[in-house]
Design a protein around this motif. Structure first.
Motif, PDB file in Angstrom:
ATOM      1  N   HIS A 198       0.590  -1.519   0.037  1.00 19.34           N
ATOM      2  CA  HIS A 198      -0.459  -0.010  -0.092  1.00 19.34           C
ATOM      3  C   HIS A 198       0.221   1.522  -0.046  1.00 19.34           C
ATOM      4  N   PRO A 199       0.496   2.016  -1.400  1.00 15.93           N
ATOM      5  CA  PRO A 199       1.355   3.007  -1.108  1.00 15.93           C
ATOM      6  C   PRO A 199       1.536   4.561   0.434  1.00 15.93           C
ATOM      7  N   LEU A 200       0.679   4.296   1.439  1.00 15.34           N
ATOM      8  CA  LEU A 200       0.519   4.911   2.848  1.00 15.34           C
ATOM      9  C   LEU A 200       1.444   4.045   3.472  1.00 15.34           C
ATOM     10  N   THR A 201       1.069   2.820   3.706  1.00 15.73           N
ATOM     11  CA  THR A 201       2.465   2.655   4.397  1.00 15.73           C
ATOM     12  C   THR A 201       3.797   2.742   4.003  1.00 15.73           C
ATOM     13  N   ASP A 202       4.380   2.361   2.604  1.00 10.25           N
ATOM     14  CA  ASP A 202       5.491   3.140   1.825  1.00 10.25           C
ATOM     15  C   ASP A 202       5.713   4.630   2.791  1.00 10.25           C
ATOM     16  N   ARG A 207       8.190   9.039   6.356  1.00 14.43           N
ATOM     17  CA  ARG A 207       8.279  10.114   7.174  1.00 14.43           C
ATOM     18  C   ARG A 207       8.273   9.577   8.746  1.00 14.43           C
ATOM     19  N   PHE A 208       8.361   7.664   9.429  1.00 16.50           N
ATOM     20  CA  PHE A 208       9.094   7.655  10.780  1.00 16.50           C
ATOM     21  C   PHE A 208      10.583   8.127  10.326  1.00 16.50           C
ATOM     22  N   ILE A 209      11.055   7.544   9.545  1.00 14.12           N
ATOM     23  CA  ILE A 209      12.449   7.800   9.282  1.00 14.12           C
ATOM     24  C   ILE A 209      12.748   9.286   8.936  1.00 14.12           C
ATOM     25  N   SER A 210      12.116  10.260   8.345  1.00 13.44           N
ATOM     26  CA  SER A 210      13.115  11.308   8.002  1.00 13.44           C
ATOM     27  C   SER A 210      12.645  12.304   9.533  1.00 13.44           C
ATOM     28  N   ASP A 211      11.202  11.238   9.761  1.00  9.76           N
ATOM     29  CA  ASP A 211      11.476  12.524  11.635  1.00  9.76           C
ATOM     30  C   ASP A 211      12.711  11.994  12.694  1.00  9.76           C
ATOM     31  N   TRP A 212      12.710  10.921  12.534  1.00 12.05           N
ATOM     32  CA  TRP A 212      13.493  10.071  13.190  1.00 12.05           C
ATOM     33  C   TRP A 212      15.088  10.790  13.063  1.00 12.05           C
ATOM     34  N   GLU A 213      15.465  10.611  11.817  1.00  8.64           N
ATOM     35  CA  GLU A 213      17.206  11.344  11.565  1.00  8.64           C
ATOM     36  C   GLU A 213      16.925  12.553  11.304  1.00  8.64           C
ATOM     37  N   GLY A 214      15.863  13.707  11.593  1.00  9.62           N
ATOM     38  CA  GLY A 214      16.392  14.947  11.513  1.00  9.62           C
ATOM     39  C   GLY A 214      16.475  15.339  13.202  1.00  9.62           C
ATOM     40  N   VAL A 215      16.325  14.613  14.036  1.00 17.01           N
ATOM     41  CA  VAL A 215      16.305  14.907  15.557  1.00 17.01           C
ATOM     42  C   VAL A 215      17.837  14.116  15.444  1.00 17.01           C
TER      43      VAL A 215
END
Length: 226
Positions: A198-202, A207-215
């Motif tokens: 499902h595209p929203l799963t990807d 998004r989780f990874i982007s937010d995590w790596e931002g911090v």
């Protein structure tokens, strides 16, 4: 619920069994011929990948009961393990299912288009019945409804057998069949992947990874922060 992979592609089998909760592999003469290799070598390679206790369904080609039985005994001896002989629901096929039941060889009734075909096959001794969902849909039928009728017949009459729904072209057909009560399905490697996609799963994972790596920084995981 049993997931089976409808293929003889060894790489696809290895991948699916590594990733997914697979219960077996199904083949038919058309699938086997696509590999353009020695028949027994293909089946033995599949057996070596999935192990002796995992289900492998292999189809007999003969149209008479005596010849089907000879094929079944040959395949059972040559491949071994948890093997099911697929037999079309023609009159001689029903006869062969009855005789193989007495010999302790497991069978899957195939090429099923009606609930009555499945009902007779189970009464003859088949452990699985394989209705062709997409092919029923293609002749203006309702494959999921046929599956539902088969499941209901088995329940009403207390028959100990499983529906192995087959012949799918999309995930929606699989979904409808599962809602109809099928105990097992066999699908191509492509549809097996689509059941999870499902595209929203990807998008969510990215998004989780982007937010995590931002911090916490790129490449940092929960186990290597410290």
């Amino acid at each position: 619920m049993l997931y089976m992979l409808d293929t003889a592609d060894l790489k696809a089998i290895e991948r699916a069994f590594d990733l997914y909760p697979m219960s077996g592999v199904t083949t038919n003469p058309t699938i086997i011929t696509k590999e353009k290799r020695d028949f027994l070598s293909i089946l033995r390679d599949i057996r070596s990948i999935i192990g002796k206790d995992t289900m492998l369904h292999v189809q007999a080609l003969s149209k008479t009961a005596d010849e089907i039985i000879r094929e079944a005994e040959f395949l059972n001896e040559s491949i071994g393990g948890n093997l099911y002989i697929k037999i079309p629901v023609i009159p001689e096929g029903i006869k062969a299912i009855k005789m193989l039941k007495k010999r302790g060889i497991k069978t899957t009734a195939t090429a099923i288009f009606t609930a009555e075909q499945a009902f007779m096959a189970v009464n003859a001794g088949a452990e699985f019945t394989a209705p062709y969902v997409n092919r029923i849909d293609n002749i203006s039928g309702n494959g999921a409804r046929v599956v539902e009728e088969i499941v209901r017949l088995f329940e009403v009459h207390g028959l100990d057998s499983k529906v192995l729904a087959a012949s799918f072209k999309n995930v929606e057909q699989v979904h409808r069949v599962l809602l109809s009560g099928a105990q097992s399905i066999t699908v191509s490697p492509e549809i097996m992947d689509r059941l999870l996609a499902h595209p929203l799963t990807d998008w969510s994972v990215d998004r989780f990874i982007s937010d995590w790596e931002g911090v916490y920084g790129k490449g940092k995981l929960t186990n290597n922060l410290y």
